[in-house]
Design a protein around this motif. Structure first.
Motif, PDB file in Angstrom:
ATOM      1  N   ILE A 177       0.841  -1.201   0.000  1.00 27.40           N
ATOM      2  CA  ILE A 177       0.000   0.000   0.000  1.00 27.40           C
ATOM      3  C   ILE A 177       0.873   1.247   0.000  1.00 27.40           C
ATOM      4  CG2 ILE A 177      -1.755   1.277   1.275  1.00 27.40           C
ATOM      5  CD1 ILE A 177      -2.782  -1.325   0.059  1.00 27.40           C
ATOM      6  N   ASN A 178       0.550   2.187  -0.875  1.00 22.48           N
ATOM      7  CA  ASN A 178       1.286   3.452  -0.954  1.00 22.48           C
ATOM      8  C   ASN A 178       0.539   4.620  -0.323  1.00 22.48           C
ATOM      9  OD1 ASN A 178       1.857   2.060  -4.015  1.00 22.48           O
ATOM     10  ND2 ASN A 178       3.608   2.470  -2.687  1.00 22.48           N
ATOM     11  N   GLY A 179      -0.728   4.432  -0.057  1.00 20.96           N
ATOM     12  CA  GLY A 179      -1.521   5.501   0.556  1.00 20.96           C
ATOM     13  C   GLY A 179      -2.850   4.956   1.039  1.00 20.96           C
ATOM     14  N   ILE A 180      -3.454   5.648   1.984  1.00 21.32           N
ATOM     15  CA  ILE A 180      -4.705   5.198   2.601  1.00 21.32           C
ATOM     16  C   ILE A 180      -5.743   6.306   2.504  1.00 21.32           C
ATOM     17  CG2 ILE A 180      -5.804   4.455   4.755  1.00 21.32           C
ATOM     18  CD1 ILE A 180      -2.933   3.592   5.663  1.00 21.32           C
ATOM     19  N   ILE A 181      -6.954   5.929   2.094  1.00 14.28           N
ATOM     20  CA  ILE A 181      -8.102   6.838   2.140  1.00 14.28           C
ATOM     21  C   ILE A 181      -9.193   6.139   2.938  1.00 14.28           C
ATOM     22  CG2 ILE A 181      -9.841   8.097   0.823  1.00 14.28           C
ATOM     23  CD1 ILE A 181      -7.909   8.114  -1.540  1.00 14.28           C
ATOM     24  N   SER A 182      -9.481   6.672   4.103  1.00  7.98           N
ATOM     25  CA  SER A 182     -10.495   6.099   4.981  1.00  7.98           C
ATOM     26  C   SER A 182     -11.695   7.031   5.034  1.00  7.98           C
ATOM     27  CB  SER A 182      -9.931   5.923   6.395  1.00  7.98           C
ATOM     28  OG  SER A 182     -10.966   5.702   7.333  1.00  7.98           O
ATOM     29  N   ASP A 183     -12.888   6.484   4.765  1.00  4.74           N
ATOM     30  CA  ASP A 183     -14.098   7.283   4.940  1.00  4.74           C
ATOM     31  C   ASP A 183     -14.709   6.928   6.293  1.00  4.74           C
ATOM     32  OD1 ASP A 183     -16.707   8.397   4.937  1.00  4.74           O
ATOM     33  OD2 ASP A 183     -16.707   8.434   2.760  1.00  4.74           O
ATOM     34  N   ASN A 184     -14.333   7.707   7.291  1.00  6.34           N
ATOM     35  CA  ASN A 184     -14.874   7.619   8.646  1.00  6.34           C
ATOM     36  C   ASN A 184     -14.532   6.330   9.399  1.00  6.34           C
ATOM     37  OD1 ASN A 184     -16.636  10.103   7.947  1.00  6.34           O
ATOM     38  ND2 ASN A 184     -17.194   9.634  10.050  1.00  6.34           N
ATOM     39  N   ARG A 185     -13.627   5.522   8.864  1.00  8.25           N
ATOM     40  CA  ARG A 185     -13.065   4.442   9.677  1.00  8.25           C
ATOM     41  C   ARG A 185     -11.906   5.056  10.450  1.00  8.25           C
ATOM     42  NH1 ARG A 185     -15.179  -0.845   7.874  1.00  8.25           N
ATOM     43  NH2 ARG A 185     -14.018  -1.611   9.683  1.00  8.25           N
ATOM     44  N   LEU A 186     -11.925   4.950  11.772  1.00  7.63           N
ATOM     45  CA  LEU A 186     -11.066   5.775  12.613  1.00  7.63           C
ATOM     46  C   LEU A 186      -9.725   5.141  12.958  1.00  7.63           C
ATOM     47  CD1 LEU A 186     -13.770   7.219  15.050  1.00  7.63           C
ATOM     48  CD2 LEU A 186     -12.910   8.184  12.908  1.00  7.63           C
ATOM     49  N   GLY A 187      -9.502   3.868  12.585  1.00  4.35           N
ATOM     50  CA  GLY A 187      -8.259   3.215  12.963  1.00  4.35           C
ATOM     51  C   GLY A 187      -7.269   3.028  11.841  1.00  4.35           C
ATOM     52  N   LEU A 188      -7.510   3.595  10.661  1.00  2.00           N
ATOM     53  CA  LEU A 188      -6.666   3.320   9.492  1.00  2.00           C
ATOM     54  C   LEU A 188      -5.667   4.440   9.214  1.00  2.00           C
ATOM     55  CD1 LEU A 188      -9.253   1.622   7.123  1.00  2.00           C
ATOM     56  CD2 LEU A 188      -7.608   0.568   8.684  1.00  2.00           C
ATOM     57  N   TYR A 189      -5.013   4.901  10.249  1.00  5.61           N
ATOM     58  CA  TYR A 189      -3.929   5.882  10.122  1.00  5.61           C
ATOM     59  C   TYR A 189      -2.607   5.148  10.322  1.00  5.61           C
ATOM     60  CZ  TYR A 189      -4.437   5.556  15.175  1.00  5.61           C
ATOM     61  OH  TYR A 189      -4.551   5.075  16.466  1.00  5.61           O
ATOM     62  N   SER A 190      -1.550   5.681   9.715  1.00  6.24           N
ATOM     63  CA  SER A 190      -0.260   4.995   9.767  1.00  6.24           C
ATOM     64  C   SER A 190       0.881   5.987   9.623  1.00  6.24           C
ATOM     65  CB  SER A 190      -0.179   3.958   8.635  1.00  6.24           C
ATOM     66  OG  SER A 190       1.093   3.354   8.593  1.00  6.24           O
ATOM     67  N   ASN A 191       2.029   5.622  10.203  1.00  2.00           N
ATOM     68  CA  ASN A 191       3.236   6.428   9.987  1.00  2.00           C
ATOM     69  C   ASN A 191       4.077   5.890   8.841  1.00  2.00           C
ATOM     70  OD1 ASN A 191       4.057   4.083  11.312  1.00  2.00           O
ATOM     71  ND2 ASN A 191       5.798   5.103  12.308  1.00  2.00           N
ATOM     72  N   LEU A 192       3.566   4.865   8.158  1.00  2.00           N
ATOM     73  CA  LEU A 192       4.314   4.256   7.057  1.00  2.00           C
ATOM     74  C   LEU A 192       4.024   4.906   5.714  1.00  2.00           C
ATOM     75  CD1 LEU A 192       3.900   0.485   8.024  1.00  2.00           C
ATOM     76  CD2 LEU A 192       5.932   1.916   8.339  1.00  2.00           C
ATOM     77  N   VAL A 193       2.777   5.305   5.517  1.00  2.00           N
ATOM     78  CA  VAL A 193       2.354   5.904   4.247  1.00  2.00           C
ATOM     79  C   VAL A 193       1.387   7.047   4.555  1.00  2.00           C
ATOM     80  CG1 VAL A 193       2.625   3.765   2.923  1.00  2.00           C
ATOM     81  CG2 VAL A 193       0.423   4.283   4.009  1.00  2.00           C
ATOM     82  N   PRO A 194       1.188   7.974   3.612  1.00  2.00           N
ATOM     83  CA  PRO A 194       0.225   9.054   3.844  1.00  2.00           C
ATOM     84  C   PRO A 194      -1.190   8.499   4.055  1.00  2.00           C
ATOM     85  CG  PRO A 194       1.622   9.551   1.962  1.00  2.00           C
ATOM     86  CD  PRO A 194       1.895   8.127   2.320  1.00  2.00           C
ATOM     87  N   SER A 195      -1.894   9.062   5.012  1.00  2.00           N
ATOM     88  CA  SER A 195      -3.258   8.608   5.297  1.00  2.00           C
ATOM     89  C   SER A 195      -4.219   9.785   5.268  1.00  2.00           C
ATOM     90  CB  SER A 195      -3.328   7.902   6.647  1.00  2.00           C
ATOM     91  OG  SER A 195      -2.946   8.766   7.702  1.00  2.00           O
ATOM     92  N   VAL A 196      -5.392   9.539   4.676  1.00  2.00           N
ATOM     93  CA  VAL A 196      -6.440  10.544   4.502  1.00  2.00           C
ATOM     94  C   VAL A 196      -7.710  10.037   5.178  1.00  2.00           C
ATOM     95  CG1 VAL A 196      -7.931  11.731   2.834  1.00  2.00           C
ATOM     96  CG2 VAL A 196      -5.508  11.313   2.293  1.00  2.00           C
ATOM     97  N   ILE A 197      -8.404  10.908   5.876  1.00  2.00           N
ATOM     98  CA  ILE A 197      -9.747  10.579   6.356  1.00  2.00           C
ATOM     99  C   ILE A 197     -10.745  11.478   5.647  1.00  2.00           C
ATOM    100  CG2 ILE A 197      -9.594  12.122   8.374  1.00  2.00           C
ATOM    101  CD1 ILE A 197     -11.384   9.972   9.818  1.00  2.00           C
ATOM    102  N   ILE A 198     -11.811  10.879   5.120  1.00  2.00           N
ATOM    103  CA  ILE A 198     -12.909  11.634   4.520  1.00  2.00           C
ATOM    104  C   ILE A 198     -14.019  11.753   5.545  1.00  2.00           C
ATOM    105  CG2 ILE A 198     -14.647  11.690   2.696  1.00  2.00           C
ATOM    106  CD1 ILE A 198     -12.807  10.002   0.975  1.00  2.00           C
ATOM    107  N   THR A 199     -14.429  12.958   5.853  1.00  2.00           N
ATOM    108  CA  THR A 199     -15.536  13.162   6.778  1.00  2.00           C
ATOM    109  C   THR A 199     -16.111  14.558   6.586  1.00  2.00           C
ATOM    110  OG1 THR A 199     -16.240  13.113   9.109  1.00  2.00           O
ATOM    111  CG2 THR A 199     -14.050  14.010   8.660  1.00  2.00           C
ATOM    112  N   HIS A 200     -17.425  14.680   6.757  1.00  2.00           N
ATOM    113  CA  HIS A 200     -18.055  16.002   6.778  1.00  2.00           C
ATOM    114  C   HIS A 200     -18.385  16.393   8.208  1.00  2.00           C
ATOM    115  CE1 HIS A 200     -21.458  13.201   6.834  1.00  2.00           C
ATOM    116  NE2 HIS A 200     -22.124  14.149   7.444  1.00  2.00           N
ATOM    117  N   GLN A 201     -17.962  15.554   9.164  1.00  2.00           N
ATOM    118  CA  GLN A 201     -18.321  15.776  10.561  1.00  2.00           C
ATOM    119  C   GLN A 201     -17.129  16.278  11.370  1.00  2.00           C
ATOM    120  OE1 GLN A 201     -20.093  11.791  11.287  1.00  2.00           O
ATOM    121  NE2 GLN A 201     -21.890  12.938  11.947  1.00  2.00           N
TER     122      GLN A 201
END
Length: 369
Positions: free
Chosen positions: A105-129
């Motif tokens: 995996i080279n990058g992460i896009i999580s839509d409101n899943r709160l545990g998918l952050y990492s210091n290995l690759v860039p991580s994005v959270i999608i949320t309107h809240q």
């Protein structure tokens, strides 16, 4: 020759909205020549499997979210269920490193899943809240959500800035520790301008049980008195798509993106929950709607009230709704799509993940955990 990047896309399984609004993100990843790898659980995962049968899929721990049978008990039910939700968040975070290395995996896009952050690759959270409404506990619920948002490198917000946005105060927060990008509304639908009415009313359901089923039962009785052609979409993603027709009512258990596009095109009026993804779809398709918020769901009640005050659409409580109330819709202007409100997802993807090593072993981008 440039190698493609592997981007993990992981929507929360809370109704179908988080999964469906990821569809334009997934399509943009593919259009950029990169490889989306999809991860979720439950009906959200089943929907994505039907939309993208050739892609790779990963089963994630389930948050197992259910609504209370009585709206006034929803907050209590969510508090009672919070230990299993926190456990699922911890578990998905624990397995994430293995997923990153196994699938390169080279990058992460999580839509409101709160545990998918990492210091290995860039991580994005999608949320309107950026504000999480919960009545008297709004401050606390907001702070808990922000705690997790700040663990991600970027926060993508599917809305616009300014007073004409769709989510009102929900998508605004002045915390400078959050790197925010406003994407504009996200919708899997495309307004093709080929409107040819077939149905006078489309009923569109979604959301966790038991409230989805409770509303389905009520509306199946109510639409019997509606004068006109009705398309009823139950929002139940099952192994096979099923359709039945009885009198003026055509019933589907679920529709694919292509089917939903046609349904919007051919329907005069939409009766639905005031979920945010549905609202974005309504705007993209320039539709008029009537909302029935999920009982006790503060966000949906707030959005329905906000859009009523803006003259977009009327609403009513689930308990009090009758089919005759649809006559009020003609007093409202409905939704109108503004092309200028949409940001290029492809360019944002390129900017966000341009610095990562393509299909190589992940390298920590910080020393934090």
């Amino acid at each position: 020759m440039q190698k493609s990047k592997n981007i993990l896309v992981a929507p929360l399984n809370w109704g179908l909205g988080h999964a469906t609004r990821c569809i334009p993100i997934i399509n943009a990843i593919i259009d950029n020549g990169d490889q989306p790898i999809l991860a979720s659980d439950g009906q959200a995962l089943e929907l994505l499997k039907k939309e993208y049968p050739t892609l790779k899929f990963i089963q994630l721990p389930s948050y197992d979210i259910e609504y209370a049978k009585e709206g006034q008990n929803l907050k209590l039910k969510m508090l009672k269920d919070s230990p299993k939700i926190w456990t699922a968040i911890r578990n998905e975070h624990k397995i994430l490193t293995d997923i990153i290395f196994k699938y390169k995996i080279n990058g992460i896009i999580s839509d409101n899943r709160l545990g998918l952050y990492s210091n290995l690759v860039p991580s994005v959270i999608i949320t309107h809240q950026l504000q999480v409404l919960s009545g008297s506990t709004t401050w606390l619920s907001t702070q808990l959500h922000l705690h997790y948002i700040k663990k991600y490198d970027y926060c993508w917000i599917p809305d616009t800035t300014g007073i004409h946005n769709l989510s009102g105060k929900l998508s605004f927060n002045e915390d400078s520790n959050i790197q925010k990008t406003y994407l504009g509304p996200l919708s899997r639908c495309n307004n093709m301008g080929n409107y040819q009415k077939k149905y006078d009313l489309m009923v569109l359901l979604s959301g966790p049980e038991p409230q989805r089923g409770i509303l389905e039962k009520k509306l199946l009785e109510e639409v019997k008195r509606f004068k006109g052609e009705v398309l009823f979409i139950a929002g139940k993603v099952e192994q096979e798509q099923k359709v039945t027709k009885k009198g003026d009512i055509t019933y589907y258990n679920y529709l694919s993106t292509e089917g939903l596009q046609k349904a919007f095109d051919r329907s005069e009026l939409i009766l639905c929950r005031s979920g945010y993804t549905t609202i974005m779809d309504l705007q993209k398709m320039n539709k008029k709607a009537f909302f029935i918020p999920t009982p006790g769901q503060f966000e949906q009640e707030y959005l329905a009230t906000l859009l009523d005050q803006k003259g977009k659409a009327p609403f009513c409580s689930q308990e009090d709704f009758t089919i005759e109330m649809l006559e009020n819709v003609h007093q409202y202007e409905g939704f109108c799509y503004d092309q200028s409100s949409t940001t290029s997802i492809s360019s944002i993807l390129e900017e966000t993940f341009s610095s990562v090593n393509e299909n190589s072993e992940p390298i920590p981008n910080s020393l934090s955990t």
